[in-house]
Design an enzyme around this catalytic site. Structure first.
Site, PDB file in Angstrom:
ATOM      1  N   SER A 138      -3.586 -56.479  22.355  1.00  0.00           N
ATOM      2  CA  SER A 138      -2.218 -56.809  21.947  1.00  0.00           C
ATOM      3  C   SER A 138      -1.968 -56.272  20.538  1.00  0.00           C
ATOM      4  CB  SER A 138      -2.033 -58.326  21.981  1.00  0.00           C
ATOM      5  OG  SER A 138      -0.779 -58.658  21.435  1.00  0.00           O
ATOM      6  N   GLY A 139      -0.815 -55.629  20.336  1.00  0.00           N
ATOM      7  CA  GLY A 139      -0.540 -54.926  19.079  1.00  0.00           C
ATOM      8  C   GLY A 139      -0.568 -55.800  17.847  1.00  0.00           C
ATOM      9  N   HIS A 140      -0.083 -57.031  17.961  1.00  0.00           N
ATOM     10  CA  HIS A 140       0.107 -57.807  16.733  1.00  0.00           C
ATOM     11  C   HIS A 140      -1.161 -58.463  16.218  1.00  0.00           C
ATOM     12  CE1 HIS A 140       0.582 -61.904  18.666  1.00  0.00           C
ATOM     13  NE2 HIS A 140       0.790 -61.125  19.709  1.00  0.00           N
ATOM     14  N   CYS A 187       1.587 -73.228  20.972  1.00  0.00           N
ATOM     15  CA  CYS A 187       2.327 -73.051  22.217  1.00  0.00           C
ATOM     16  C   CYS A 187       3.745 -72.609  21.880  1.00  0.00           C
ATOM     17  CB  CYS A 187       2.319 -74.319  23.051  1.00  0.00           C
ATOM     18  SG  CYS A 187       3.323 -75.625  22.365  1.00  0.00           S
ATOM     19  N   ASN A 236     -10.190 -66.791  20.449  1.00  0.00           N
ATOM     20  CA  ASN A 236      -9.124 -66.848  19.444  1.00  0.00           C
ATOM     21  C   ASN A 236      -9.221 -68.067  18.532  1.00  0.00           C
ATOM     22  OD1 ASN A 236      -8.458 -67.802  22.140  1.00  0.00           O
ATOM     23  ND2 ASN A 236      -6.520 -68.500  21.293  1.00  0.00           N
TER      24      ASN A 236
HETATM   25  N1  PLP Z   1      -5.273 -63.490  24.408  1.00  0.00           N
HETATM   26  C1  PLP Z   1      -5.679 -63.939  23.212  1.00  0.00           C
HETATM   27  C2  PLP Z   1      -7.129 -64.163  22.990  1.00  0.00           C
HETATM   28  C3  PLP Z   1      -4.746 -64.210  22.207  1.00  0.00           C
HETATM   29  O1  PLP Z   1      -5.161 -64.689  21.043  1.00  0.00           O
HETATM   30  C4  PLP Z   1      -3.374 -63.967  22.472  1.00  0.00           C
HETATM   31  C5  PLP Z   1      -2.351 -64.261  21.458  1.00  0.00           C
HETATM   32  O2  PLP Z   1      -2.515 -65.047  20.570  1.00  0.00           O
HETATM   33  C6  PLP Z   1      -3.011 -63.483  23.731  1.00  0.00           C
HETATM   34  C7  PLP Z   1      -3.986 -63.263  24.676  1.00  0.00           C
HETATM   35  C8  PLP Z   1      -1.588 -63.232  24.086  1.00  0.00           C
HETATM   36  O3  PLP Z   1      -1.135 -62.040  23.509  1.00  0.00           O
HETATM   37  P1  PLP Z   1       0.436 -61.852  23.274  1.00  0.00           P
HETATM   38  O4  PLP Z   1       0.792 -62.752  22.134  1.00  0.00           O
HETATM   39  O5  PLP Z   1       0.589 -60.398  22.925  1.00  0.00           O
HETATM   40  O6  PLP Z   1       1.113 -62.221  24.522  1.00  0.00           O
END
Ligand code: PLP
Length: 379
Positions: free
Chosen positions: A185-187, A322, A135
């Site tokens: 994850s949807g968003h 965070c 990410n």
């Molecule tokens: N894993 C990764 C690589 C992410 O970037 C994120 C969110 O930014 C998540 C997990 C967590 O997903 P959620 O925001 O739907 O809890």
């Protein structure tokens, strides 16, 4: 949000108000909406519909994968050891640390240390989590190499991949094929917030973490978020339909953005692709997802840069945010061996399907100037 996802959400909120687990007419309408979305997700990731587990977020999907694999192994009388790479999202890292698992090293290009993985791959290992695309850095991991090591040395271990950031950019039918468990994850692809999916391949066994009415094939109880699930499915179908085109367009824009900044500020370090200061090793071949533009500017503080950029309408970030919205120091850059002073000047920009040529022109006209202003102020 993608128009298709918003439309599906609004329609399903009205039409799908029944409880999908009921037997009457309204319940069946709601169930059809959930089933259709399940089919859309299964198609998009190369899974069977019965392998799609809807849940409340990417975080929940990650937690279900790690704790679920661990608890299943323990119930079978094994020790249930867990491991993950050092660059995982906290939604994986914290569960692994909670279970006193192993956090595996990465190199300065963000690639997993396969030798260390081999050294801990035994019958005791229950799950290894290696994210498909990071990410912060956008780096893509080679899951087939991880799979080969597990197949040879750790026959009881499941391979989990957090594909939350990868799904908009990579065809999961191919890239996530080596994994037993896959989080989304949807968003992250124009869908709704508060809806996640864990793919649990039929060959994989995990223990449920939320117990109750037995929804989602007994793996995740709780009344379905029908509107959110319908929206997730619509976004997944729309996104996979135009992904190849978006990846090509956005990859070109990302390269223009990063290249344009480096042309004016040649000491910029593009994460994972450029050598760190005082290191000779250089690579330009590391694979990154198209939407990720992440770099470090020596001699500045990201917080000051982010503040300046926000004032001119550019919303970027430094590390992962965070709950308070404050910036954590990046554990990802630290794991890749970035000196603290360099990581302190990191900038993380995310491009998406809505990013335009004009956005890049604007960013290029502003960012180098802001960095230079901050440097002169510090001099
Ligand atoms: N894993 C990764 C690589 C992410 O970037 C994120 C969110 O930014 C998540 C997990 C967590 O997903 P959620 O925001 O739907 O809890």
């Amino acid at each position: 949000m993608r128009a298709e996802a918003l439309e599906a959400m609004v329609e399903a909120a009205a039409a799908g108000y029944g409880n999908p687990t009921g037997a009457h007419h309204r319940a069946r309408i709601a169930r059809r909406l959930v089933d259709d979305a399940r089919d859309q997700v299964a198609d998009a990731v190369g899974a069977e519909p019965s392998e799609v587990i809807f849940c409340g977020s990417g975080t929940e999907a990650d937690n279900l994968a790690i704790f679920g694999a661990h608890h299943h192994a323990v119930a079978q009388g094994r020790s249930g050891q867990v491991a993950c790479s050092a660059v995982e999202h906290h939604a994986v890292l914290h569960p692994v640390e909670h279970l006193a698992g192993t956090v595996l090293r990465v190199d300065s290009h963000g690639q997993l240390d396969l030798e260390q993985l081999t050294s801990i791959a035994t019958d005791d290992l229950a799950v290894v989590s290696v994210m498909l695309a990071n990410n912060e850095s956008g780096v893509i991991q080679r899951l087939e190499e991880v799979r080969a090591i597990l197949d040879e040395h750790a026959p009881n271990a499941l391979l989990h991949t957090d594909a939350v950031q990868a799904f908009p950019w990579l065809d999961l039918t191919e890239y996530a094929a080596p994994a037993d468990l896959v989080s989304m994850s949807g968003h992250k692809f124009g869908g709704p917030k508060g809806v996640g999916v864990l793919i649990v391949r039929s060959r994989a066994q995990i223990a449920a973490q939320i117990l109750g009415g037995g929804q989602e094939f007994e793996l995740r109880s709780g009344t379905h978020n029908v509107a959110g699930i319908a929206s997730f499915g619509a976004a997944a179908a729309a996104m996979t339909g135009d992904r190849a085109h978006v990846v090509e367009r956005i990859g070109t824009l990302r390269d223009r953005l990063v290249g344009g900044i480096k042309a004016v500020l040649p000491d910029t370090v593009e994460s994972a692709r450029d050598a760190l200061p005082n290191q000779d090793e250089v690579t330009t071949t590391v694979d990154k997802v198209a939407g990720s533009a992440h770099m470090c500017f020596p001699g500045i503080e990201s917080e000051a840069l982010l503040f300046m950029l926000e004032r001119v309408g550019i919303y970027a970030s430094a590390a992962s945010s965070c709950a308070s919205g404050a910036q954590d120091p990046s554990h990802v850059l630290a794991a890749m061996g970035y000196p603290r002073e360099l990581a302190a000047g990191s900038l993380r920009m995310s491009l998406g399907f809505g990013t335009t040529d004009e956005d890049i022109d604007r960013a290029l006209s502003v960012i180098p100037e802001c960095v230079q202003t901050l440097r002169s102020a510090a001099a």
